[in-house]
Scaffold this motif. Structure first.
Motif, PDB file in Angstrom:
ATOM      1  N   ARG A 118       0.536  -1.196  -0.143  1.00 23.98           N
ATOM      2  CA  ARG A 118      -0.023   0.308  -0.074  1.00 23.98           C
ATOM      3  C   ARG A 118       0.514   1.467  -0.296  1.00 23.98           C
ATOM      4  NH1 ARG A 118      -4.381  -1.807  -1.639  1.00 23.98           N
ATOM      5  NH2 ARG A 118      -5.532  -0.545  -0.962  1.00 23.98           N
ATOM      6  N   LEU A 119       2.327   0.700  -0.238  1.00 20.59           N
ATOM      7  CA  LEU A 119       2.833   2.676  -0.034  1.00 20.59           C
ATOM      8  C   LEU A 119       2.715   2.910  -1.760  1.00 20.59           C
ATOM      9  CD1 LEU A 119       6.140   0.697   2.060  1.00 20.59           C
ATOM     10  CD2 LEU A 119       4.718   2.843   2.407  1.00 20.59           C
ATOM     11  N   ILE A 120       3.087   4.089  -1.220  1.00 18.84           N
ATOM     12  CA  ILE A 120       3.502   5.416  -2.683  1.00 18.84           C
ATOM     13  C   ILE A 120       4.646   6.324  -2.430  1.00 18.84           C
ATOM     14  CG2 ILE A 120       2.261   6.840  -4.350  1.00 18.84           C
ATOM     15  CD1 ILE A 120       0.058   6.032  -3.409  1.00 18.84           C
ATOM     16  N   LYS A 121       5.153   5.992  -3.371  1.00 15.63           N
ATOM     17  CA  LYS A 121       6.473   7.001  -3.161  1.00 15.63           C
ATOM     18  C   LYS A 121       6.552   8.208  -3.650  1.00 15.63           C
ATOM     19  CE  LYS A 121      11.345   7.562  -5.143  1.00 15.63           C
ATOM     20  NZ  LYS A 121      12.339   6.652  -6.024  1.00 15.63           N
ATOM     21  N   PHE A 122       6.799   9.672  -2.987  1.00 14.44           N
ATOM     22  CA  PHE A 122       6.999  11.008  -3.800  1.00 14.44           C
ATOM     23  C   PHE A 122       8.582  10.836  -3.926  1.00 14.44           C
ATOM     24  CE2 PHE A 122       3.836  11.180   0.388  1.00 14.44           C
ATOM     25  CZ  PHE A 122       2.511  12.034  -0.910  1.00 14.44           C
ATOM     26  N   ASN A 123       8.375  12.554  -5.244  1.00 15.46           N
ATOM     27  CA  ASN A 123       9.794  12.416  -5.223  1.00 15.46           C
ATOM     28  C   ASN A 123      10.839  13.057  -4.064  1.00 15.46           C
ATOM     29  OD1 ASN A 123       8.638  11.457  -7.723  1.00 15.46           O
ATOM     30  ND2 ASN A 123       8.496  14.373  -8.730  1.00 15.46           N
ATOM     31  N   ASP A 124      11.721  13.011  -3.898  1.00 16.85           N
ATOM     32  CA  ASP A 124      12.644  13.459  -3.173  1.00 16.85           C
ATOM     33  C   ASP A 124      12.475  15.124  -3.080  1.00 16.85           C
ATOM     34  OD1 ASP A 124      14.019  11.172  -3.290  1.00 16.85           O
ATOM     35  OD2 ASP A 124      16.007  11.517  -4.446  1.00 16.85           O
ATOM     36  N   ASP A 125      12.480  16.176  -3.911  1.00 18.49           N
ATOM     37  CA  ASP A 125      12.088  17.434  -3.853  1.00 18.49           C
ATOM     38  C   ASP A 125      10.859  17.839  -2.993  1.00 18.49           C
ATOM     39  OD1 ASP A 125      10.388  16.663  -6.219  1.00 18.49           O
ATOM     40  OD2 ASP A 125      11.880  18.446  -7.196  1.00 18.49           O
ATOM     41  N   THR A 184     -10.135   4.687  -4.199  1.00 20.79           N
ATOM     42  CA  THR A 184      -8.938   3.299  -3.908  1.00 20.79           C
ATOM     43  C   THR A 184      -7.690   3.519  -3.937  1.00 20.79           C
ATOM     44  OG1 THR A 184      -8.871   3.617  -6.677  1.00 20.79           O
ATOM     45  CG2 THR A 184     -11.146   2.550  -5.790  1.00 20.79           C
ATOM     46  N   MET A 185      -6.792   2.904  -4.130  1.00 20.31           N
ATOM     47  CA  MET A 185      -5.399   2.752  -4.247  1.00 20.31           C
ATOM     48  C   MET A 185      -4.989   3.584  -5.546  1.00 20.31           C
ATOM     49  SD  MET A 185      -2.463   1.943  -2.792  1.00 20.31           S
ATOM     50  CE  MET A 185      -0.348   1.305  -3.597  1.00 20.31           C
ATOM     51  N   THR A 186      -6.091   3.409  -7.202  1.00 24.66           N
ATOM     52  CA  THR A 186      -5.748   3.920  -7.828  1.00 24.66           C
ATOM     53  C   THR A 186      -5.777   5.707  -8.116  1.00 24.66           C
ATOM     54  OG1 THR A 186      -7.440   3.685  -8.884  1.00 24.66           O
ATOM     55  CG2 THR A 186      -5.745   2.231  -9.190  1.00 24.66           C
ATOM     56  N   SER A 187      -6.918   5.909  -7.354  1.00 24.25           N
ATOM     57  CA  SER A 187      -6.812   7.347  -6.559  1.00 24.25           C
ATOM     58  C   SER A 187      -5.643   8.398  -6.193  1.00 24.25           C
ATOM     59  CB  SER A 187      -8.363   7.540  -6.505  1.00 24.25           C
ATOM     60  OG  SER A 187      -8.952   6.929  -6.657  1.00 24.25           O
ATOM     61  N   MET A 188      -5.516   7.789  -5.098  1.00 22.37           N
ATOM     62  CA  MET A 188      -4.232   7.733  -3.938  1.00 22.37           C
ATOM     63  C   MET A 188      -2.876   8.038  -4.946  1.00 22.37           C
ATOM     64  SD  MET A 188      -2.818   7.086  -0.490  1.00 22.37           S
ATOM     65  CE  MET A 188      -3.701   7.924  -0.185  1.00 22.37           C
ATOM     66  N   GLU A 189      -2.959   6.834  -6.010  1.00 18.34           N
ATOM     67  CA  GLU A 189      -1.786   7.014  -6.744  1.00 18.34           C
ATOM     68  C   GLU A 189      -1.274   8.076  -7.817  1.00 18.34           C
ATOM     69  OE1 GLU A 189      -0.445   2.177  -6.937  1.00 18.34           O
ATOM     70  OE2 GLU A 189      -2.122   3.336  -8.336  1.00 18.34           O
ATOM     71  N   GLY A 190      -3.144   8.822  -8.573  1.00 19.17           N
ATOM     72  CA  GLY A 190      -2.618   9.753  -9.134  1.00 19.17           C
ATOM     73  C   GLY A 190      -3.389  10.771  -8.618  1.00 19.17           C
TER      74      GLY A 190
END
Length: 341
Positions: free
Chosen positions: A127-134, A287-293
């Motif tokens: 369930r983890l989603i990554k952000f950019n470093d900046d 949903t997970m896909t909405s959070m990815e968006g």
């Protein structure tokens, strides 16, 4: 570690607990910022139908990956991350088609299980989603409410050129408005009764009309050019519902976002829906896909300047009681964050 515990209604306390260790398929996030949601305030005030103290509340947070016990190669310790805070069964019909928000055995962090108001959070690694470093973590902390807006606008099938009406200029109403603008809506009109929220919405660049004005509907139609084809009810009150139903036009779609108290029954002008062949849709969680968006929107910086203005105040974890009191009583607060660093 410190975690924030609801020990009684209207009372939160910081308590000590051991840092969790991830089992197979799990990960631990070191939480940086967590946001107070309206549903947290309902739990805080004893207005939630099931969530009771003692409970760790919260479902809006971001942080850094602290440890992981899974075979994910796309993410590593130290990465900026969030977690989708819905725990589905992964076995029912709805989980199988990507609608885990409708899972027959779904669990929600901060409600049916302990939530994110803690320095270290144990989650399922998938369930983890990554952000950019900046990415600014104070903006990343808004990913969950932004996810609500993404999910709701996808449900409404917002398209370029749509004319949008939103009843309610709180955090979710404003975020839905931002996403509608991002998607190319021609007009976005918000309606609100609280003068502070009307002022804030206008400062954020929205047309916002006082729903109590006698010529309210005429003001809204003047802005849109006459009609609205997408409407969002975000207040959960009869007045907001009436405003939306009253503005339904031919072929309109209305999304019921606001959650009234359990057992509430709305009166409705059903003829306005029937004769306009309008659609009335509900939304539940996301949903997970909405959070990815939502995370992609933040990573791309598409509206981060606007999102930064949604953060009204930040309190250190040791002042969480003051943070909750402020969020509950001050209508000028869009989003109050708790700093767990």
């Amino acid at each position: 570690m410190k975690k924030l515990l609801l020990t009684d209604f209207f009372k939160v306390e910081t308590v000590e607990a051991p840092i969790p260790e991830p089992g197979p398929g799990q990960a631990v996030i070191r939480i940086k910022y967590a946001g107070i949601c309206g549903s947290d305030l309902h739990i805080f005030a004893g207005q939630h139908p099931t969530a009771k103290p003692p409970l760790v509340m919260g479902h809006e947070a971001c942080g850094e990956l602290y440890s992981i016990n899974a075979d994910r190669t796309d993410i590593k310790v130290g990465d900026k991350v969030c977690a989708h805070t819905i725990k589905p069964c992964n076995a029912c019909e709805f989980c199988h088609v990507g609608r885990e928000n409708l899972c027959t055995d779904v669990k929600i962090m901060g409600t049916s299980m302990d939530g994110v108001f803690t320095q270290y959070l144990l989650v399922d690694a998938e369930r983890l989603i990554k952000f950019n470093d900046d990415v600014d973590m104070k903006i990343a902390a808004l990913v969950e409410p932004l996810t609500v807006a993404v999910h709701d606008t996808r449900r409404a099938q917002i398209r370029p050129g749509d004319d949008v009406f939103i009843a309610g200029a709180g955090t979710i109403g404003i975020l839905i408005g931002m996403v509608c603008k991002l998607a190319g809506a021609a007009h976005v009109v918000l309606a609100e009764i609280n003068p502070d929220r009307i002022r804030i919405a206008r400062e954020l660049g929205f047309d916002c009309v006082n729903i109590s004005d006698a010529d309210f509907a005429d003001q809204c139609k003047a802005i849109s050019g006459g009609t609205f084809n997408k409407l969002f009810e975000v207040t959960g009150f009869q007045g907001g519902y009436d405003a939306c139903v009253g503005l339904i036009s031919q072929g309109s779609t209305m999304i019921q976002v606001g959650m009234p108290p359990k057992g509430t029954i709305f009166n409705t002008d059903i003829n306005n829906i029937i004769y306009n062949e309008g659609s009335l849709l509900g939304v539940r969680h996301h949903t997970m896909t909405s959070m990815e968006g939502a995370a992609k929107i933040i990573n791309a910086g598409l509206m981060n300047e606007q999102l930064a203005k949604v953060v009204s105040a930040i309190y250190p974890v040791d002042q969480s009681q003051e943070a909750f009191d402020k969020a509950a009583k001050d209508k000028t607060m869009l989003k109050v964050l708790i700093d767990f660093t």
